[in-house]
Motif scaffolding. Structure first.
Motif, PDB file in Angstrom:
ATOM      1  N   THR A   1       0.486  55.000  42.456  1.00 62.27           N
ATOM      2  CA  THR A   1       0.585  54.781  43.902  1.00 62.27           C
ATOM      3  C   THR A   1      -0.787  54.743  44.558  1.00 62.27           C
ATOM      4  O   THR A   1      -1.667  55.554  44.240  1.00 62.27           O
ATOM      5  N   VAL A   2      -0.937  53.815  45.508  1.00 61.51           N
ATOM      6  CA  VAL A   2      -2.188  53.656  46.238  1.00 61.51           C
ATOM      7  C   VAL A   2      -1.854  53.354  47.700  1.00 61.51           C
ATOM      8  O   VAL A   2      -0.816  52.739  47.979  1.00 61.51           O
ATOM      9  N   PRO A   3      -2.651  53.787  48.662  1.00 60.44           N
ATOM     10  CA  PRO A   3      -2.348  53.515  50.070  1.00 60.44           C
ATOM     11  C   PRO A   3      -2.660  52.074  50.468  1.00 60.44           C
ATOM     12  O   PRO A   3      -3.590  51.448  49.941  1.00 60.44           O
TER      13      PRO A   3
ATOM     14  N   ALA B   1      -9.376  51.642  42.607  1.00 57.18           N
ATOM     15  CA  ALA B   1     -10.217  51.971  41.453  1.00 57.18           C
ATOM     16  C   ALA B   1      -9.847  53.337  40.883  1.00 57.18           C
ATOM     17  O   ALA B   1      -9.743  53.514  39.659  1.00 57.18           O
ATOM     18  N   SER B   2      -9.624  54.316  41.761  1.00 62.53           N
ATOM     19  CA  SER B   2      -9.249  55.652  41.305  1.00 62.53           C
ATOM     20  C   SER B   2      -7.863  55.651  40.682  1.00 62.53           C
ATOM     21  O   SER B   2      -7.619  56.314  39.665  1.00 62.53           O
ATOM     22  N   ALA B   3      -6.934  54.905  41.281  1.00 62.82           N
ATOM     23  CA  ALA B   3      -5.573  54.839  40.741  1.00 62.82           C
ATOM     24  C   ALA B   3      -5.564  54.222  39.354  1.00 62.82           C
ATOM     25  O   ALA B   3      -4.834  54.680  38.462  1.00 62.82           O
ATOM     26  N   CYS B   4      -6.371  53.201  39.136  1.00 68.16           N
ATOM     27  CA  CYS B   4      -6.451  52.572  37.810  1.00 68.16           C
ATOM     28  C   CYS B   4      -7.045  53.538  36.791  1.00 68.16           C
ATOM     29  O   CYS B   4      -6.524  53.674  35.672  1.00 68.16           O
ATOM     30  N   ALA B   5      -8.132  54.219  37.162  1.00 66.36           N
ATOM     31  CA  ALA B   5      -8.758  55.162  36.237  1.00 66.36           C
ATOM     32  C   ALA B   5      -7.823  56.308  35.905  1.00 66.36           C
ATOM     33  O   ALA B   5      -7.726  56.736  34.740  1.00 66.36           O
ATOM     34  N   LEU B   6      -7.096  56.799  36.900  1.00 67.80           N
ATOM     35  CA  LEU B   6      -6.192  57.919  36.685  1.00 67.80           C
ATOM     36  C   LEU B   6      -4.986  57.493  35.844  1.00 67.80           C
ATOM     37  O   LEU B   6      -4.541  58.232  34.958  1.00 67.80           O
TER      38      LEU B   6
ATOM     39  N   PHE C   1      16.351  64.267  38.208  1.00 59.67           N
ATOM     40  CA  PHE C   1      15.110  64.035  37.477  1.00 59.67           C
ATOM     41  C   PHE C   1      14.018  64.936  38.028  1.00 59.67           C
ATOM     42  O   PHE C   1      14.085  65.386  39.175  1.00 59.67           O
ATOM     43  N   VAL C   2      12.983  65.147  37.211  1.00 63.07           N
ATOM     44  CA  VAL C   2      11.761  65.810  37.669  1.00 63.07           C
ATOM     45  C   VAL C   2      10.582  64.925  37.279  1.00 63.07           C
ATOM     46  O   VAL C   2      10.474  64.497  36.123  1.00 63.07           O
ATOM     47  N   MET C   3       9.709  64.650  38.244  1.00 59.28           N
ATOM     48  CA  MET C   3       8.490  63.887  37.973  1.00 59.28           C
ATOM     49  C   MET C   3       7.269  64.757  38.223  1.00 59.28           C
ATOM     50  O   MET C   3       7.201  65.488  39.220  1.00 59.28           O
ATOM     51  N   GLY C   4       6.309  64.680  37.303  1.00 59.21           N
ATOM     52  CA  GLY C   4       5.059  65.412  37.472  1.00 59.21           C
ATOM     53  C   GLY C   4       4.104  64.626  38.351  1.00 59.21           C
ATOM     54  O   GLY C   4       3.875  63.438  38.128  1.00 59.21           O
ATOM     55  N   LEU C   5       3.524  65.288  39.338  1.00 56.89           N
ATOM     56  CA  LEU C   5       2.609  64.648  40.277  1.00 56.89           C
ATOM     57  C   LEU C   5       1.166  64.956  39.884  1.00 56.89           C
ATOM     58  O   LEU C   5       0.756  66.118  39.818  1.00 56.89           O
ATOM     59  N   VAL C   6       0.405  63.898  39.602  1.00 56.41           N
ATOM     60  CA  VAL C   6      -1.013  64.011  39.251  1.00 56.41           C
ATOM     61  C   VAL C   6      -1.786  63.227  40.302  1.00 56.41           C
ATOM     62  O   VAL C   6      -1.598  62.012  40.424  1.00 56.41           O
ATOM     63  N   ALA C   7      -2.638  63.893  41.061  1.00 59.51           N
ATOM     64  CA  ALA C   7      -3.204  63.248  42.248  1.00 59.51           C
ATOM     65  C   ALA C   7      -4.705  63.451  42.356  1.00 59.51           C
ATOM     66  O   ALA C   7      -5.240  64.500  42.007  1.00 59.51           O
ATOM     67  N   GLN C   8      -5.361  62.415  42.863  1.00 55.22           N
ATOM     68  CA  GLN C   8      -6.775  62.471  43.229  1.00 55.22           C
ATOM     69  C   GLN C   8      -6.851  62.143  44.709  1.00 55.22           C
ATOM     70  O   GLN C   8      -6.493  61.047  45.130  1.00 55.22           O
TER      71      GLN C   8
ATOM     72  N   GLY D   1       8.150  69.740  30.522  1.00 55.80           N
ATOM     73  CA  GLY D   1       9.472  69.139  30.592  1.00 55.80           C
ATOM     74  C   GLY D   1       9.750  68.201  31.742  1.00 55.80           C
ATOM     75  O   GLY D   1      10.883  68.129  32.225  1.00 55.80           O
ATOM     76  N   VAL D   2       8.756  67.414  32.186  1.00 56.99           N
ATOM     77  CA  VAL D   2       9.044  66.415  33.220  1.00 56.99           C
ATOM     78  C   VAL D   2       9.669  65.178  32.577  1.00 56.99           C
ATOM     79  O   VAL D   2       9.543  64.945  31.383  1.00 56.99           O
ATOM     80  N   HIS D   3      10.356  64.387  33.403  1.00 54.30           N
ATOM     81  CA  HIS D   3      10.981  63.151  32.926  1.00 54.30           C
ATOM     82  C   HIS D   3      10.140  61.916  33.234  1.00 54.30           C
ATOM     83  O   HIS D   3      10.390  60.838  32.681  1.00 54.30           O
ATOM     84  N   GLY D   4       9.183  62.044  34.142  1.00 59.35           N
ATOM     85  CA  GLY D   4       8.318  60.935  34.518  1.00 59.35           C
ATOM     86  C   GLY D   4       7.054  61.474  35.155  1.00 59.35           C
ATOM     87  O   GLY D   4       6.926  62.677  35.411  1.00 59.35           O
ATOM     88  N   MET D   5       6.111  60.576  35.421  1.00 59.34           N
ATOM     89  CA  MET D   5       4.840  60.943  36.057  1.00 59.34           C
ATOM     90  C   MET D   5       4.611  60.072  37.291  1.00 59.34           C
ATOM     91  O   MET D   5       4.885  58.857  37.270  1.00 59.34           O
ATOM     92  N   MET D   6       4.062  60.692  38.326  1.00 57.71           N
ATOM     93  CA  MET D   6       3.639  59.997  39.526  1.00 57.71           C
ATOM     94  C   MET D   6       2.135  60.165  39.672  1.00 57.71           C
ATOM     95  O   MET D   6       1.638  61.291  39.806  1.00 57.71           O
ATOM     96  N   VAL D   7       1.398  59.064  39.592  1.00 59.53           N
ATOM     97  CA  VAL D   7      -0.047  59.058  39.817  1.00 59.53           C
ATOM     98  C   VAL D   7      -0.286  58.631  41.263  1.00 59.53           C
ATOM     99  O   VAL D   7       0.265  57.628  41.718  1.00 59.53           O
ATOM    100  N   TRP D   8      -1.160  59.354  41.960  1.00 57.87           N
ATOM    101  CA  TRP D   8      -1.347  59.140  43.397  1.00 57.87           C
ATOM    102  C   TRP D   8      -2.845  59.282  43.684  1.00 57.87           C
ATOM    103  O   TRP D   8      -3.439  60.309  43.390  1.00 57.87           O
TER     104      TRP D   8
END
Length: 333
Positions: free
Chosen positions: A192-194, A172-177, A129-136, A160-167
């Motif tokens: 994902t959140v720390p 609050a930022s994770a929800c908005a993103l 698989f390939v996941m796209g990473l979108v991060a703040q 052409g990614v198969h999934g997304m990773m929000v980080w």
């Protein structure tokens, strides 16, 4: 563990396969969705950070990390290949900080190319698989930033990614993103959140940097549309936090993905001022200690039902190999 690894979360809405499709990429995305909603027979291992590997390259000082995507596709493909050789089944794109609003100088004008090339490089080693990473990380999410990150997600989707990773840095930022990415992406999505000790004291319960406990955080991420919830954890916190995080994920109707950040164990030589053979022995001991800490964390996370694991920190490739080795030892792979 063997009996737990393939279970579905009782309250989790399982990923629905596309009906009557001949699109191989859609089937791959659906397979990833099953892995992220508790229907996979074993935990999925994702590739880790690229930054530490790039900073060790010759003449890397002062080179923006995003620039590697368009200036050295051969190297980026090789690094993804090393993660695959270490046992990672899902490649994360090297796109943290690659939205146009996050880039500087001439890179901002070629943001689409930076992200498209990152997907091609991740796919080049033939991962499952390939996941796209979108991060703040380390910046405020105003309207311009969110629009830019949403456009980045759209570019990753088209590439052409198969999934997304929000980080993100906090809940609050994770929800908005997550909300922004969902406007352009309907496939598998992890948010994902720390988490760290709420009071900074050992034994204190986990909380996000903005003070939310796991149950509140995961409920909020699920409500925004995340298909799985992610927690960034130090290895030293896993034993204390894993069960609470797993229970909170289950109550939210989602499975748990963990970004594992090992505590540094390799500075013995430097702290003691050792050189020569003694320094080498000290580094070996530090590495072995760190591998044991990673193994212990993986045993705990897998036993508590984590559906996927990926590594951050200063030696993510070696730590990914340690994760895979421990899962192999558990018979979970």
């Amino acid at each position: 563990m063997a009996g737990e690894a393939g279970r579905a979360w009782p309250s989790c809405l399982l990923w629905q396969d596309p009906a009557d499709t001949e699109d191989g990429e859609a089937l791959k995305s659906a397979e990833l969705g099953r892995a992220l909603t508790g229907r996979a027979p074993r935990p999925l291992v994702l590739s880790g950070d690229m930054g530490p590997l790039l900073r060790r390259q010759p003449f890397s000082d002062g080179v923006p990390e995003a620039e590697w995507n368009i200036d050295d596709d051969a190297l980026m493909g090789q690094l993804h290949g090393l993660y695959r050789a270490a046992g990672a089944e899902c490649a994360l794109t090297h796109t943290a900080g690659c939205a146009s609003a996050q880039l500087e100088g001439g890179l901002r004008d070629v943001a689409d190319q930076v992200n498209e090339q990152a997907v091609r490089e991740a796919r080049s080693c033939g991962p499952r698989f390939v996941m796209g990473l979108v991060a703040q990380r380390g910046c405020a999410l105003d309207g311009e930033a969110l629009d830019s990150l949403m456009l980045q997600a759209a570019t990753l989707k088209e590439a052409g990614v198969h999934g997304m990773m929000v980080w993100a840095d906090d809940l609050a930022s994770a929800c908005a993103l997550t909300r922004a990415v969902k406007k352009v992406w309907g496939g598998p999505l992890v948010a994902t959140v720390p988490f760290a000790p709420a009071t900074g004291a050992r034994g204190a319960g986990p909380a996000t940097p903005d003070g939310q406990v796991p149950a509140e955080a995961f409920r909020a991420l699920a409500a925004e549309g995340a298909h799985a919830v992610g927690a960034e954890l130090r290895t030293g916190d896993v034993a204390s936090f894993s069960q609470e995080l797993s229970r909170a994920a289950e109550k939210s109707g989602r499975s748990l993905v963990v970004r594992l950040v090992p505590d540094a164990c390799g500075t013995v030589a430097e702290e003691a001022g050792l050189t020569g053979p003694s320094a080498g022995i000290a580094r070996d001991v530090g590495g072995a200690t760190r591998d044991k800490a990673v193994a212990s964390a993986v045993r705990t996370l897998a036993g508590d039902g984590a559906c996927a694991i990926w590594c951050g920190g200063d030696r993510p490739l070696a730590d990914t190999a340690a994760v895979v080795a421990q899962l192999d030892a558990l018979g979970a792979r």
